[in-house]
Design a protein around this motif. Sequence first.
Motif, mmCIF file in Angstrom:
data_model
loop_
_atom_site.group_PDB
_atom_site.id
_atom_site.type_symbol
_atom_site.label_atom_id
_atom_site.label_comp_id
_atom_site.label_asym_id
_atom_site.label_seq_id
_atom_site.Cartn_x
_atom_site.Cartn_y
_atom_site.Cartn_z
ATOM 1 N N ASP A 274 0.856 -1.179 0.000
ATOM 2 C CA ASP A 274 0.000 0.000 0.000
ATOM 3 C C ASP A 274 0.891 1.226 0.000
ATOM 4 O OD1 ASP A 274 -2.368 -1.409 0.042
ATOM 5 O OD2 ASP A 274 -2.471 -1.453 2.232
ATOM 6 N N ASN B 276 0.990 5.297 0.664
ATOM 7 C CA ASN B 276 0.304 6.421 1.287
ATOM 8 C C ASN B 276 1.185 7.658 1.275
ATOM 9 O OD1 ASN B 276 -2.209 5.179 2.106
ATOM 10 N ND2 ASN B 276 -1.008 3.995 3.570
ATOM 11 N N ASN C 105 -4.574 5.314 1.181
ATOM 12 C CA ASN C 105 -5.101 3.947 1.156
ATOM 13 C C ASN C 105 -5.846 3.598 -0.118
ATOM 14 O OD1 ASN C 105 -4.222 3.426 3.909
ATOM 15 N ND2 ASN C 105 -5.922 4.756 4.543
ATOM 16 N N HIS D 134 -2.516 0.566 -4.558
ATOM 17 C CA HIS D 134 -2.029 -0.744 -4.153
ATOM 18 C C HIS D 134 -1.090 -1.294 -5.226
ATOM 19 C CE1 HIS D 134 -5.344 -0.366 -1.328
ATOM 20 N NE2 HIS D 134 -6.153 -0.188 -2.366
#
Length: 434
Positions: free
Chosen positions: A112, A114, A130, A133
């Motif tokens: 992930d 961020n 979030n 990916h």
Amino acid sequence: MNPRKNHVKKLLLTIILLIAVSLLAPKFIGGVVETEHQSGVNKLNENPAITIDSTSFTRNWFGGKATTEMTILLQDEEIESITIIIEENLLFGPVIFTDEGLALALSYSQADINFKELFLDEEIEAFINNKIHLTGLLTFSKQIVANIVVDKVSKEIDGNKVASAKAVGHFTLENNNRLYGDFQWAGLKATTNDESFTIEKVQFSLDQTLIAGDYYQGNTISTGDFDFSLASVKAIDATGSMVFALDNLLVNAISAVNNDLMTITMKYSADKIVTADQQLENANLDVILNGLNINVMQEISTLMAELSADGEKTFSQENMKELSVLTAKLLVDDPVVDIKDLSVLTPDGKIESSMQLSVDKKSFDTTNIMSIIPAIIADANGKAPMPFFTKLGLAPMVDIYVQQGLIIQKEEELSFTANFAQGQLKVNGQVIPM
């Protein structure tokens, strides 16, 4: 001995060995993966525009976790840099169950991505984070197969609505010198009290082979193809009137090398461009860059990567001197910029032009980067329909240029030829004082 029993024993022994390998191998493979992971982080840290703030790697028997925090310099007036945090869950081979099925590989990573300290409203930050990916498969041949997914999102903040479709990309880095893959995004729609904005179907693909530099360090020189397409962009105001529209934008770039000299062909086209008071069709730009020495280009690429992280020192006297020296080296092979087609179709006819540009290397002074301007050699020509300018209210201006000999008018067609050499400009054969 009974042959059947002997066969069963061999089969059992094989199964036991396979189970033993499957249980023991991840422990050793994990060490290889950790080494490769740290090597990649170290290479990124050598990129002048990237700083690795922290990194950690925790290795268990069958998998591990890795966290990398990095700051990327943008050199933007409003946002100087951004910091991202990549959190990975890793599975070690040789046999791995991935989202795409069973794979034989060294490792499989699910990450992930961020953003940190964007200095935005907390609700907006939560909306952004979030959502990105990344999965990556590290094969036994050290090939990296990566998939990136940007989630579908829908949000309303203070009456403003944004809905973005899911985006998916698939990329492969082969032997650290070939990068290929594609990315697709269905687009988004944003609506405010004043207008609505829509982007439809974006996709691009590439297949590039490295010939100099390093993908990690941002100084690559590569050959191959790049294709980009955008189905449409539309902006509509509160009254429902079209403010801007763009249909079927296509971009294609192809680069090839022969005897250390690169040729780059770039083509841009759009089926339709609409503004509040104008509609244009079949817009084209076709550019060819010839004779670019790849060794010098790699030096320039490395310098520019360093300058991007140099901030206020970018235009220092020392840096400009170094850039001048590299420019002189690039001019040795007589590179040429050829704009073969710059055109657009108007309701009144076609506007079209072309230009070829080179530099007289003997006139370029390595102690003064600005000396490249009078050293330019350029030939250009173009034509356009007079009614197009009349409708824009520019007829009086065009008449003045016609009287001065800067534009030639034959009935409803306007045209010109221009030449620039040895610091002198000629338009339609007439010398223009500068």
